[in-house]
Design a protein around this motif. Structure first.
Motif, PDB file in Angstrom:
ATOM      1  N   LEU A  21      39.926  39.669  35.816  1.00  0.00           N
ATOM      2  CA  LEU A  21      40.655  40.667  35.041  1.00  0.00           C
ATOM      3  C   LEU A  21      40.574  42.062  35.651  1.00  0.00           C
ATOM      4  CD1 LEU A  21      39.777  39.712  31.349  1.00  0.00           C
ATOM      5  CD2 LEU A  21      42.042  39.672  32.408  1.00  0.00           C
ATOM      6  N   SER A  22      39.512  42.323  36.399  1.00  0.00           N
ATOM      7  CA  SER A  22      39.304  43.677  36.930  1.00  0.00           C
ATOM      8  C   SER A  22      39.109  43.675  38.448  1.00  0.00           C
ATOM      9  CB  SER A  22      38.074  44.309  36.258  1.00  0.00           C
ATOM     10  OG  SER A  22      36.925  43.511  36.501  1.00  0.00           O
ATOM     11  N   GLU A  23      39.789  42.758  39.139  1.00  0.00           N
ATOM     12  CA  GLU A  23      39.518  42.562  40.557  1.00  0.00           C
ATOM     13  C   GLU A  23      39.864  43.778  41.413  1.00  0.00           C
ATOM     14  OE1 GLU A  23      41.737  39.279  41.994  1.00  0.00           O
ATOM     15  OE2 GLU A  23      43.642  39.934  41.129  1.00  0.00           O
ATOM     16  N   ASN A  24      40.725  44.669  40.928  1.00  0.00           N
ATOM     17  CA  ASN A  24      41.066  45.864  41.703  1.00  0.00           C
ATOM     18  C   ASN A  24      40.209  47.068  41.314  1.00  0.00           C
ATOM     19  OD1 ASN A  24      43.182  44.655  43.218  1.00  0.00           O
ATOM     20  ND2 ASN A  24      44.520  44.802  41.439  1.00  0.00           N
ATOM     21  N   SER A  25      39.283  46.859  40.384  1.00  0.00           N
ATOM     22  CA  SER A  25      38.389  47.931  39.989  1.00  0.00           C
ATOM     23  C   SER A  25      37.289  48.096  41.030  1.00  0.00           C
ATOM     24  CB  SER A  25      37.792  47.653  38.615  1.00  0.00           C
ATOM     25  OG  SER A  25      38.800  47.615  37.627  1.00  0.00           O
TER      26      SER A  25
END
Length: 298
Positions: A286-290
């Motif tokens: 869900l937050s892989e680009n964070s």
């Protein structure tokens, strides 16, 4: 405990309890045979707060069958985070910056455990009773900070810039700012005001580091899944009640528009830089680009 305007807390409740949870992870990682980080004060601080779940984490007790809550995963996760902000300060000092501000410092002990040069002035900002508690415990431990260490007890939703200046903050000196684990606990407009105030207070060459959160329209789902993971681990903290998940400006975009040169390191890149592999996990997806953000003011 649902957030309200002007709400307050200590280190065993609300947002303060999350700071204790992070310190528990640092305590656990510091106790390993070949420690990935070293925070000599985290364990005593966690024990002094007295939250049962955090004490279990600090002591390495298995609190969940969730593979992401294994000792290895907890230690890797906190090592990546801690090293990023430690390295940020080290690089700022190497570049000649001698004024630092730790925003919402909670149980952060960088003012005590990092090798600050003699001329460094390190400010910590948080709610008064959080700082009072931490100061009392660290004093009992005999911990020492730089001669220029100053604690500023003020809520970041209030007029903290005036409080900072009243405590000797020098507008003419470049400053290294960190906002670790903070932005998601601020309403979107308060986040914008925070960055506006930091920019006004910063001389050219100042630096800032914070998390880079990129979850798009999945914020509510992400928060609920964090709640479920927290519940399975035996914690009473419900992060979905503490986060402000409404639409907000990207920290990177906002700072770029304000004159900062921004660098983003994704979580995958941060893990790889430390020799770890990013876990294959639903929350990671869900937050892989964070990840993490650092910036320098032009």
């Amino acid at each position: 405990m649902t957030r309200t305007d002007g709400d307050t807390w200590d280190l065993a409740t609300s947002v303060g309890a999350t700071a204790t949870g992070v310190a528990a992870s640092r305590a656990l990682a510091s106790k390993q045979p070949d420690p990935l980080i070293h925070d000599p004060y985290a364990n005593a601080l966690v024990k002094a707060v007295g939250l049962e779940h955090s004490i279990k984490v600090a002591d390495g007790e298995q609190v969940s069958d969730d593979p992401m809550m294994s000792t290895q995963r907890i230690c890797e996760r906190i090592a990546v985070r801690t090293r990023f902000f430690d390295d940020f300060f080290a690089e700022a000092v190497a570049a000649g910056v001698r004024q630092a501000v730790i925003l919402a410092s909670g149980l952060d002990t960088r003012a005590y455990r990092l090798p600050w040069p003699p001329a460094a002035v390190v400010f910590e900002i948080d709610q008064p009773r959080v700082l009072d508690f931490k100061s009392a415990v660290l004093d009992d431990l005999g911990a020492t900070a730089p001669a220029g260490h100053r604690m500023v007890g003020v809520d970041l939703r209030d007029d903290w810039p005036t409080a900072l200046r009243d405590n000797g903050f020098d507008l003419s000196r470049p400053t290294a700012w960190i906002a670790e684990g903070l932005l998601i606990y601020l309403p979107p407009d308060a986040q914008d005001r925070l960055f506006d105030n930091i920019t006004v207070l910063s001389a050219p060459g100042s630096r800032i580091a914070t998390e880079h959160l990129d979850i798009g329209d999945s914020a509510q789902d992400w928060a609920k899944r964090l709640d479920e993971r927290s519940r399975r681990a035996g914690s009473d903290i419900r992060l979905s009640e503490l986060f402000y998940t409404g639409a907000r400006a990207s920290a990177g975009d906002y700072l770029t528009a304000a004159g900062w040169d921004v660098t983003i390191r994704t979580s995958r890149e941060a893990y790889a830089a430390n020799g770890f592999e990013l876990p294959d996990d639903e929350l990671t997806t869900l937050s892989e680009n964070s990840g993490y953000l650092s910036a320098i003011l032009r």
